[in-house]
Design a protein around this motif. Structure first.
Motif, PDB file in Angstrom:
ATOM      1  N   GLU A  66       0.836  -1.203   0.000  1.00 19.43           N
ATOM      2  CA  GLU A  66       0.000   0.000   0.000  1.00 19.43           C
ATOM      3  C   GLU A  66       0.873   1.257   0.000  1.00 19.43           C
ATOM      4  O   GLU A  66       0.627   2.197  -0.754  1.00 19.43           O
ATOM      5  CB  GLU A  66      -0.916   0.014   1.225  1.00 19.43           C
ATOM      6  N   TRP A  67       1.891   1.262   0.869  1.00 17.56           N
ATOM      7  CA  TRP A  67       2.777   2.427   0.945  1.00 17.56           C
ATOM      8  C   TRP A  67       3.500   2.649  -0.376  1.00 17.56           C
ATOM      9  O   TRP A  67       3.659   3.791  -0.818  1.00 17.56           O
ATOM     10  CB  TRP A  67       3.783   2.250   2.080  1.00 17.56           C
ATOM     11  N   ALA A  68       3.943   1.550  -0.987  1.00 19.57           N
ATOM     12  CA  ALA A  68       4.654   1.665  -2.264  1.00 19.57           C
ATOM     13  C   ALA A  68       3.733   2.235  -3.337  1.00 19.57           C
ATOM     14  O   ALA A  68       4.142   3.110  -4.124  1.00 19.57           O
ATOM     15  CB  ALA A  68       5.203   0.310  -2.685  1.00 19.57           C
ATOM     16  N   GLU A  69       2.501   1.746  -3.394  1.00 21.28           N
ATOM     17  CA  GLU A  69       1.537   2.227  -4.391  1.00 21.28           C
ATOM     18  C   GLU A  69       1.209   3.701  -4.176  1.00 21.28           C
ATOM     19  O   GLU A  69       0.949   4.435  -5.136  1.00 21.28           O
ATOM     20  CB  GLU A  69       0.265   1.381  -4.338  1.00 21.28           C
ATOM     21  N   GLN A  70       1.197   4.140  -2.927  1.00 18.49           N
ATOM     22  CA  GLN A  70       0.895   5.534  -2.604  1.00 18.49           C
ATOM     23  C   GLN A  70       2.140   6.419  -2.660  1.00 18.49           C
ATOM     24  O   GLN A  70       2.083   7.600  -2.311  1.00 18.49           O
ATOM     25  CB  GLN A  70       0.261   5.622  -1.212  1.00 18.49           C
ATOM     26  N   GLU A  71       3.269   5.837  -3.072  1.00 19.12           N
ATOM     27  CA  GLU A  71       4.557   6.546  -3.189  1.00 19.12           C
ATOM     28  C   GLU A  71       4.972   7.176  -1.861  1.00 19.12           C
ATOM     29  O   GLU A  71       5.433   8.320  -1.805  1.00 19.12           O
ATOM     30  CB  GLU A  71       4.493   7.606  -4.302  1.00 19.12           C
ATOM     31  N   LEU A  72       4.815   6.403  -0.792  1.00 18.76           N
ATOM     32  CA  LEU A  72       5.191   6.863   0.543  1.00 18.76           C
ATOM     33  C   LEU A  72       6.631   6.499   0.897  1.00 18.76           C
ATOM     34  O   LEU A  72       7.076   6.750   2.007  1.00 18.76           O
ATOM     35  CB  LEU A  72       4.239   6.280   1.590  1.00 18.76           C
ATOM     36  N   PHE A  73       7.341   5.898  -0.064  1.00 15.34           N
ATOM     37  CA  PHE A  73       8.767   5.590   0.125  1.00 15.34           C
ATOM     38  C   PHE A  73       9.609   6.488  -0.775  1.00 15.34           C
ATOM     39  O   PHE A  73       9.255   6.744  -1.922  1.00 15.34           O
ATOM     40  CB  PHE A  73       9.071   4.131  -0.235  1.00 15.34           C
ATOM     41  N   LEU A  74      10.741   6.930  -0.260  1.00 14.10           N
ATOM     42  CA  LEU A  74      11.719   7.620  -1.106  1.00 14.10           C
ATOM     43  C   LEU A  74      12.371   6.611  -2.049  1.00 14.10           C
ATOM     44  O   LEU A  74      12.716   6.934  -3.178  1.00 14.10           O
ATOM     45  CB  LEU A  74      12.788   8.289  -0.250  1.00 14.10           C
ATOM     46  N   GLU A  75      12.531   5.387  -1.554  1.00  9.60           N
ATOM     47  CA  GLU A  75      13.048   4.280  -2.366  1.00  9.60           C
ATOM     48  C   GLU A  75      12.701   2.993  -1.639  1.00  9.60           C
ATOM     49  O   GLU A  75      12.508   2.979  -0.431  1.00  9.60           O
ATOM     50  CB  GLU A  75      14.563   4.390  -2.584  1.00  9.60           C
ATOM     51  N   TRP A  76      12.614   1.909  -2.400  1.00  8.82           N
ATOM     52  CA  TRP A  76      12.402   0.604  -1.780  1.00  8.82           C
ATOM     53  C   TRP A  76      12.922  -0.496  -2.693  1.00  8.82           C
ATOM     54  O   TRP A  76      13.096  -0.289  -3.891  1.00  8.82           O
ATOM     55  CB  TRP A  76      10.926   0.375  -1.431  1.00  8.82           C
ATOM     56  N   ASP A  77      13.173  -1.654  -2.089  1.00  8.42           N
ATOM     57  CA  ASP A  77      13.677  -2.784  -2.863  1.00  8.42           C
ATOM     58  C   ASP A  77      13.344  -4.065  -2.102  1.00  8.42           C
ATOM     59  O   ASP A  77      12.893  -4.019  -0.954  1.00  8.42           O
ATOM     60  CB  ASP A  77      15.193  -2.664  -3.056  1.00  8.42           C
ATOM     61  N   GLU A  78      13.574  -5.194  -2.751  1.00  8.81           N
ATOM     62  CA  GLU A  78      13.326  -6.495  -2.130  1.00  8.81           C
ATOM     63  C   GLU A  78      14.610  -7.305  -2.128  1.00  8.81           C
ATOM     64  O   GLU A  78      15.300  -7.396  -3.145  1.00  8.81           O
ATOM     65  CB  GLU A  78      12.225  -7.257  -2.876  1.00  8.81           C
ATOM     66  N   ILE A 105      23.275   4.050   2.250  1.00  9.38           N
ATOM     67  CA  ILE A 105      22.485   3.450   1.180  1.00  9.38           C
ATOM     68  C   ILE A 105      23.367   3.035   0.008  1.00  9.38           C
ATOM     69  O   ILE A 105      24.417   3.659  -0.236  1.00  9.38           O
ATOM     70  CB  ILE A 105      21.407   4.478   0.730  1.00  9.38           C
ATOM     71  N   ASP A 106      22.952   1.985  -0.705  1.00 10.86           N
ATOM     72  CA  ASP A 106      23.738   1.557  -1.863  1.00 10.86           C
ATOM     73  C   ASP A 106      23.521   2.516  -3.034  1.00 10.86           C
ATOM     74  O   ASP A 106      22.615   3.360  -3.007  1.00 10.86           O
ATOM     75  CB  ASP A 106      23.424   0.110  -2.255  1.00 10.86           C
ATOM     76  N   VAL A 107      24.347   2.383  -4.055  1.00  8.29           N
ATOM     77  CA  VAL A 107      24.340   3.361  -5.145  1.00  8.29           C
ATOM     78  C   VAL A 107      23.022   3.358  -5.927  1.00  8.29           C
ATOM     79  O   VAL A 107      22.560   4.406  -6.377  1.00  8.29           O
ATOM     80  CB  VAL A 107      25.530   3.135  -6.101  1.00  8.29           C
ATOM     81  N   VAL A 108      22.412   2.178  -6.070  1.00  7.32           N
ATOM     82  CA  VAL A 108      21.155   2.107  -6.821  1.00  7.32           C
ATOM     83  C   VAL A 108      20.033   2.794  -6.050  1.00  7.32           C
ATOM     84  O   VAL A 108      19.269   3.588  -6.612  1.00  7.32           O
ATOM     85  CB  VAL A 108      20.787   0.638  -7.126  1.00  7.32           C
ATOM     86  N   GLY A 109      19.946   2.512  -4.755  1.00 10.29           N
ATOM     87  CA  GLY A 109      18.939   3.182  -3.931  1.00 10.29           C
ATOM     88  C   GLY A 109      19.149   4.680  -3.889  1.00 10.29           C
ATOM     89  O   GLY A 109      18.189   5.461  -3.909  1.00 10.29           O
ATOM     90  N   ALA A 110      20.412   5.099  -3.848  1.00  8.10           N
ATOM     91  CA  ALA A 110      20.716   6.526  -3.819  1.00  8.10           C
ATOM     92  C   ALA A 110      20.219   7.226  -5.080  1.00  8.10           C
ATOM     93  O   ALA A 110      19.716   8.361  -5.020  1.00  8.10           O
ATOM     94  CB  ALA A 110      22.221   6.743  -3.656  1.00  8.10           C
ATOM     95  N   GLN A 111      20.340   6.568  -6.229  1.00  8.46           N
ATOM     96  CA  GLN A 111      19.869   7.172  -7.480  1.00  8.46           C
ATOM     97  C   GLN A 111      18.360   7.396  -7.417  1.00  8.46           C
ATOM     98  O   GLN A 111      17.850   8.418  -7.875  1.00  8.46           O
ATOM     99  CB  GLN A 111      20.203   6.270  -8.683  1.00  8.46           C
ATOM    100  N   ARG A 112      17.641   6.439  -6.836  1.00  8.19           N
ATOM    101  CA  ARG A 112      16.186   6.576  -6.723  1.00  8.19           C
ATOM    102  C   ARG A 112      15.822   7.752  -5.828  1.00  8.19           C
ATOM    103  O   ARG A 112      14.889   8.510  -6.111  1.00  8.19           O
ATOM    104  CB  ARG A 112      15.584   5.281  -6.172  1.00  8.19           C
ATOM    105  N   VAL A 113      16.547   7.905  -4.712  1.00  8.45           N
ATOM    106  CA  VAL A 113      16.276   9.023  -3.805  1.00  8.45           C
ATOM    107  C   VAL A 113      16.585  10.345  -4.483  1.00  8.45           C
ATOM    108  O   VAL A 113      15.819  11.306  -4.388  1.00  8.45           O
ATOM    109  CB  VAL A 113      17.093   8.889  -2.502  1.00  8.45           C
ATOM    110  N   MET A 114      17.709  10.419  -5.194  1.00 11.38           N
ATOM    111  CA  MET A 114      18.096  11.657  -5.860  1.00 11.38           C
ATOM    112  C   MET A 114      17.085  12.076  -6.919  1.00 11.38           C
ATOM    113  O   MET A 114      16.843  13.270  -7.116  1.00 11.38           O
ATOM    114  CB  MET A 114      19.485  11.498  -6.491  1.00 11.38           C
ATOM    115  N   GLN A 115      16.497  11.095  -7.593  1.00  8.76           N
ATOM    116  CA  GLN A 115      15.494  11.418  -8.611  1.00  8.76           C
ATOM    117  C   GLN A 115      14.267  12.065  -7.988  1.00  8.76           C
ATOM    118  O   GLN A 115      13.680  12.991  -8.557  1.00  8.76           O
ATOM    119  CB  GLN A 115      15.093  10.148  -9.358  1.00  8.76           C
ATOM    120  N   LYS A 116      13.872  11.590  -6.800  1.00  6.96           N
ATOM    121  CA  LYS A 116      12.693  12.137  -6.120  1.00  6.96           C
ATOM    122  C   LYS A 116      13.033  13.359  -5.281  1.00  6.96           C
ATOM    123  O   LYS A 116      12.146  14.162  -4.987  1.00  6.96           O
ATOM    124  CB  LYS A 116      12.055  11.062  -5.228  1.00  6.96           C
TER     125      LYS A 116
END
Length: 207
Positions: A66-78, A105-116
């Motif tokens: 639900e949180w992911a669908e509502q974009e309540l995360f700066l980044e997420w992964d499994e 944070i790892d480099v991939v997660g950091a890119q997601r945060v920077m985009q947002k």
């Protein structure tokens, strides 16, 4: 800025395994009352000694979705069947309270945060050399020589992201590295765009 609380920074700290990111972050948290480490949400069960709201926010897979669908995360992964994410609300509330929020944070997660959040401050921690990094990884005694070599080879891929970070700090001497990161925090808060955002320029002109 006298008489008001300035918004804190969102700081992303990345670097290869064994470079000392965790130790640098621990020193920052111990030495600065204005810093807090981001708390992630996860779908996995708590482990012994972990505390809700401090170690992680432990939530169900349904709630996580639900949180992911509502974009309540700066980044997420499994990872390994469990989901992990950085809750946007926690980060924003801490920043508004004047805290600098640190994401290790790892480099991939950091890119997601920077985009947002283009205003995030990226700091990449580097080893002084590959040989030093190899020695640090081997001295931990938690991985085989093959696993260590895989981590070293991964560094080349991680370095391909370094231009997206505003700063790079070489962790040769820990005290020096922590001091340089502290200087980055202080310099970022003196940037004119942040002074204007926090109302200092407007207050100055109105007095």
């Amino acid at each position: 800025m006298a008489g008001s609380k300035r918004k804190g920074l969102l700081v992303l700290i990345s670097g290869p395994s064994g470079v000392g990111k965790g130790t640098i972050v621990a020193n920052l948290l111990a030495g600065r009352q204005d810093c807090i480490k981001s708390v992630s949400a996860t779908t996995r069960l708590p482990r012994t000694g972990e505390t809700e709201g401090q170690s992680y926010f432990f939530i169900s897979r349904e709630k996580f979705r639900e949180w992911a669908e509502q974009e309540l995360f700066l980044e997420w992964d499994e990872h390994f069947g469990n989901c992990y994410g950085t809750p946007r609300q926690f980060v924003e509330e801490q920043q508004q309270a004047g805290k600098h929020v640190i994401l290790e944070i790892d480099v991939v997660g950091a890119q997601r945060v920077m985009q947002k959040n283009p205003d995030a401050v990226g700091i990449f921690i580097l080893p002084p050399s590959m040989s030093v990094l190899r020695e640090r990884l081997l001295s931990r005694g938690t991985e085989t020589a093959e696993q260590v070599q895989n981590r070293l080879e991964r560094l080349e891929k991680e370095l391909s992201y370094i231009d997206s970070y505003s700063y790079a700090v070489v962790n040769d001497d820990l005290e020096t590295a922590v001091g340089q990161v502290n200087e980055i925090f202080n310099a970022e808060m003196l940037k004119t765009k942040r002074l204007r955002r926090d109302g200092f320029i407007g207050d100055l002109l109105s007095n």
